[in-house]
Design an enzyme around this catalytic site. Structure first.
Site, PDB file in Angstrom:
ATOM      1  N   ASN A  11     -13.315  -2.957   2.433  1.00  0.00           N
ATOM      2  CA  ASN A  11     -14.274  -2.165   2.386  1.00  0.00           C
ATOM      3  C   ASN A  11     -15.182  -1.925   1.433  1.00  0.00           C
ATOM      4  O   ASN A  11     -14.788  -2.292   0.132  1.00  0.00           O
ATOM      5  CB  ASN A  11     -13.356  -0.605   2.529  1.00  0.00           C
ATOM      6  CG  ASN A  11     -12.570  -0.601   3.469  1.00  0.00           C
ATOM      7  OD1 ASN A  11     -12.839  -0.881   4.765  1.00  0.00           O
ATOM      8  ND2 ASN A  11     -11.384  -0.030   3.326  1.00  0.00           N
ATOM      9  N   HIS A  23     -10.485  -5.666  -2.947  1.00  0.00           N
ATOM     10  CA  HIS A  23      -9.211  -5.963  -2.825  1.00  0.00           C
ATOM     11  C   HIS A  23      -9.191  -6.301  -0.876  1.00  0.00           C
ATOM     12  O   HIS A  23     -10.235  -5.600  -0.435  1.00  0.00           O
ATOM     13  CB  HIS A  23      -8.439  -4.513  -2.747  1.00  0.00           C
ATOM     14  CG  HIS A  23      -8.580  -3.390  -2.267  1.00  0.00           C
ATOM     15  ND1 HIS A  23      -9.613  -2.920  -3.176  1.00  0.00           N
ATOM     16  CD2 HIS A  23      -8.402  -2.614  -1.361  1.00  0.00           C
ATOM     17  CE1 HIS A  23      -9.968  -1.563  -2.382  1.00  0.00           C
ATOM     18  NE2 HIS A  23      -8.960  -1.354  -1.136  1.00  0.00           N
ATOM     19  N   LEU A  24      -8.371  -6.858  -0.659  1.00  0.00           N
ATOM     20  CA  LEU A  24      -8.102  -7.123   1.016  1.00  0.00           C
ATOM     21  C   LEU A  24      -6.891  -6.159   1.188  1.00  0.00           C
ATOM     22  O   LEU A  24      -5.924  -6.211   0.774  1.00  0.00           O
ATOM     23  CB  LEU A  24      -7.769  -8.783   1.137  1.00  0.00           C
ATOM     24  CG  LEU A  24      -8.848  -9.666   0.837  1.00  0.00           C
ATOM     25  CD1 LEU A  24      -8.312 -11.057   1.065  1.00  0.00           C
ATOM     26  CD2 LEU A  24     -10.161  -9.398   1.576  1.00  0.00           C
ATOM     27  N   ASP A  46       0.760  -1.099   0.002  1.00  0.00           N
ATOM     28  CA  ASP A  46      -0.018  -0.077   0.003  1.00  0.00           C
ATOM     29  C   ASP A  46       0.854   1.394   0.019  1.00  0.00           C
ATOM     30  O   ASP A  46       1.788   1.138   0.753  1.00  0.00           O
ATOM     31  CB  ASP A  46      -0.968   0.348   1.392  1.00  0.00           C
ATOM     32  CG  ASP A  46      -2.120   1.072   1.044  1.00  0.00           C
ATOM     33  OD1 ASP A  46      -1.632   2.340   1.280  1.00  0.00           O
ATOM     34  OD2 ASP A  46      -3.089   0.594   0.907  1.00  0.00           O
ATOM     35  N   ILE A  47       0.503   2.322  -0.618  1.00  0.00           N
ATOM     36  CA  ILE A  47       1.514   3.539  -0.812  1.00  0.00           C
ATOM     37  C   ILE A  47       1.010   4.298   0.390  1.00  0.00           C
ATOM     38  O   ILE A  47       1.804   5.369   0.752  1.00  0.00           O
ATOM     39  CB  ILE A  47       1.225   4.148  -2.088  1.00  0.00           C
ATOM     40  CG1 ILE A  47      -0.194   4.806  -2.175  1.00  0.00           C
ATOM     41  CG2 ILE A  47       1.564   3.435  -3.377  1.00  0.00           C
ATOM     42  CD1 ILE A  47      -0.552   5.580  -3.482  1.00  0.00           C
ATOM     43  N   GLY A  75     -15.506   3.233   3.535  1.00  0.00           N
ATOM     44  CA  GLY A  75     -14.060   3.784   3.209  1.00  0.00           C
ATOM     45  C   GLY A  75     -13.599   3.346   1.943  1.00  0.00           C
ATOM     46  O   GLY A  75     -12.195   3.457   1.753  1.00  0.00           O
ATOM     47  N   GLN A  76     -14.425   2.730   0.979  1.00  0.00           N
ATOM     48  CA  GLN A  76     -13.832   2.263  -0.177  1.00  0.00           C
ATOM     49  C   GLN A  76     -13.946   3.474  -0.859  1.00  0.00           C
ATOM     50  O   GLN A  76     -14.480   4.308  -1.472  1.00  0.00           O
ATOM     51  CB  GLN A  76     -14.706   1.266  -0.966  1.00  0.00           C
ATOM     52  CG  GLN A  76     -14.454   0.817  -2.134  1.00  0.00           C
ATOM     53  CD  GLN A  76     -15.393  -0.325  -3.004  1.00  0.00           C
ATOM     54  OE1 GLN A  76     -16.296  -0.698  -2.513  1.00  0.00           O
ATOM     55  NE2 GLN A  76     -14.807  -0.914  -3.751  1.00  0.00           N
TER      56      GLN A  76
END
Length: 114
Positions: free
Chosen positions: A87, A100-101, A30-31, A93-94
């Site tokens: 999400n 995705h997980l 994750d960035i 919060g998507q």
């Protein structure tokens, strides 16, 4: 999906730090990490939300969880514990509409998550 960020990552059009890839699933860092370990596990097939999963996606969804466990073991967080988050839609919060997980670990997690 032409404008989907995760589809672009899955096809190599956008760079990501990939830590796992096969023909159906990809995992990358994750960035904007929220824990010492924060990896995203995605299907390469575009599915917008969990509400869009079809019965014929069952094996693919199982693969996401299997790969998440594999990555947790490789990252050394499996025995201590980790959290998987998915999400769905804005109030959850998507922000990227490609299922995705979030694999989160490397620190103590609190409950409720917020």
């Amino acid at each position: 999906m032409r404008d989907c960020l995760f589809c672009k990552i899955a096809t190599g059009k956008v760079h990501a730090k990939i830590i796992y890839e096969d023909e159906n699933v990809m995992a990358f860092e994750d960035i904007n990490p929220q824990a010492p370990v924060h990896t995203l596990v995605i299907p390469k097939k575009h599915i917008s939300t969990t509400l869009d999963i079809k019965e014929d996606d069952s094996a693919l969804i199982g693969s996401l969880f299997r790969i998440a466990g594999q990555v947790a073991r490789e990252k050394g967080i499996a025995e201590r514990g980790f959290r998987l988050v998915s999400n769905t839609n804005p109030e959850a919060g998507q922000t990227v509409y490609h299922i995705h997980l979030h694999l989160l670990g490397g620190r103590h997690m609190h409950w409720p998550p917020g």
